[in-house]
Scaffold this active site. Structure first.
Site, short mmCIF file in Angstrom:
data_model
loop_
_atom_site.label_atom_id
_atom_site.label_comp_id
_atom_site.label_asym_id
_atom_site.label_seq_id
_atom_site.Cartn_x
_atom_site.Cartn_y
_atom_site.Cartn_z
CE LYS A 22 26.50 47.76 43.28
NZ LYS A 22 27.78 47.55 44.02
N GLY A 70 31.79 51.29 47.97
CA GLY A 70 33.01 50.59 48.34
C GLY A 70 33.83 50.14 47.14
CD GLN A 146 34.40 45.44 46.27
OE1 GLN A 146 34.80 46.43 46.88
NE2 GLN A 146 33.13 45.13 46.20
CG ASP A 288 26.85 41.02 47.06
OD1 ASP A 288 27.23 41.39 48.19
OD2 ASP A 288 27.30 41.50 46.01
NE ARG A 319 25.33 44.28 52.74
CZ ARG A 319 25.64 44.29 51.45
NH1 ARG A 319 26.21 43.22 50.90
NH2 ARG A 319 25.39 45.35 50.71
CE LYS A 387 26.46 50.50 48.15
NZ LYS A 387 27.50 51.45 47.72
#
Length: 406
Positions: A22, A70, A146, A288, A319, A387
């Site tokens: 992704k 996001g 990001q 992640d 998280r 997702k």
């Protein structure tokens, strides 16, 4: 909807072909639009996030809803800042609580026209696209890579290019490097020296690209292998010399009893049973993976001390807090102390446990392997995996897990 997941009553073996990354797919889609002649992309991720980005890049509507994506929100904020027209970017209620001020401030400094429509610092935002001259700016590097990737990708199209001074510790460095290397493949010159990134003015070239398969998705099979004595799994589609930060999985899971070897571009995993008593790890370059590794350690009774997980608080959910809550259902403590997240205990449960996913795909997937140790678990809102990894449950079924939806 709920899913009851049961483990096969045997040694787990099998083969998995992973979908496209992704992270790479979303970068390629933005770069494809920034390239004057476009280019072809192979192995594009089938994830909801990537489909959303694809759809919104083609939309002529003024109001664009990114949902819970996001990366899509951040990449489109920069993209539309230099694209003619007026756009409103909004998202889910959770998205409206995820900060975007650092990126917006940076773009405004470069000359962008962006305003907040509700709470300052958060979506929704209005973007009036215009020509931006570019130049030099400083940006915090310890919050989200990001933001930095979003700025870098539009950098070549700015009249003066872009010089980014990264302030503080750089979080998720491999994702920044991934963006730079992908831009290089498309003809863009850059320089990264110490904490300064220079993106030179240029034009993206049309070069056919292929998205690597997703190392993040591979983490769940490392976890399954670690929890299943005697297991052997083959993972197809991964690159040994990968741009993805999550390709550190072999290094981490070697300490959790998993050996791995690449043979003919296939990653072979095997449970070797040699497990460390404690795992101390800095996840700054691979946040992640933190959830999956924490659950694996809890299943094996390996205490842990984790750092570099600050960004987990501003993901689809907080998280770290979600992990703490769900692991407590198995009698495991996960808490913050003196800047570390401490993991103590081994999972145990006398009755089947129900996992709340908090609208977070990784919560569903990281807890799924626990069905191996606890016969079965129940996952709330299981389709949240769409997702990032739509075929996750069917891939588990191919390994002998059984699923029943209610």
């Amino acid at each position: 909807m709920e899913l009851i997941l049961k483990t096969p009553q045997k040694i787990i073996t099998g083969s998995i072909l992973l979908e496209g990354s992704k992270s790479i797919s979303n970068r390629l889609l933005i770069l494809q639009k920034l390239c004057p002649t476009g280019f072809n992309i192979e192995n594009l991720s089938p994830s909801d996030d990537t489909k959303t980005l694809q759809k919104l890049l083609l939309s002529e509507e003024e109001l664009l809803d990114v949902g819970a994506a996001g990366t899509t929100m951040r990449f489109l904020t920069a993209y539309f800042a230099i694209t003619s027209g007026s756009r409103i970017l909004t998202g889910s209620e959770r998205m409206k609580k995820r900060p975007i001020k650092i990126l917006v401030d940076a773009l405004i400094t470069l000359g962008a026209d962006i305003t907040y429509l509700e709470e300052e610092g958060y979506p929704p935002i209005r973007i009036n696209g215009k020509k931006i001259t570019g130049g030099k700016l400083a940006i915090r590097a310890d919050v989200s890579s990001q933001y930095i990737s979003a700025l870098m990708m539009i950098g070549p199209l700015l009249e003066n290019g872009l010089i980014l001074e990264l302030k503080g510790n750089i979080g998720s460095f491999p994702y920044i490097n991934m963006t730079l290397k992908t831009m290089e493949q498309l003809g863009i010159k850059n320089k990264f020296h110490k904490n300064i990134i220079t993106i030179f003015p240029g034009v993206y070239k049309s070069v056919n690209m292929k998205a690597e398969s997703d190392w993040s998705a591979a983490s769940y099979y490392f976890s399954i292998c670690a929890m299943s004595p005697g297991s052997k799994l083959s993972i197809h589609g991964l690159m040994e010399m990968s741009l993805q930060g999550d390709s550190v999985l072999p290094e981490i899971y070697e300490k959790l009893g998993v050996t791995c070897n690449f043979k003919n571009n296939i990653l072979e995993l095997e449970n070797a049973g040699d497990i460390a008593e404690e795992l101390n790890y800095d996840f700054a370059d691979c946040p992640d993976l933190a959830q999956t590794v924490a659950v694996t350690c809890a299943a094996l009774g390996v205490n842990g001390k984790f750092t570099g997980v600050e960004s987990l608080k501003i993901k689809e959910t907080d998280r770290t807090q979600a992990l703490s809550t769900e692991l407590s259902k198995f009698g495991v403590d996960f808490f913050e102390e003196d800047g570390f997240w401490i993991l103590n205990g081994e999972t145990s449960a006398n009755v089947p446990v129900k996992i709340n996913t908090y609208e977070d795909h990784r919560m569903a997937m990281c807890f799924a392997p626990l069905a191996i140790k606890h016969d079965q678990i129940t996952i709330e809102d299981p389709m949240v995996v769409k997702k990032s990894y739509p075929s996750f449950w069917s891939d588990l079924e191919s390994l002998g897990f059984t699923t029943s939806f209610s």
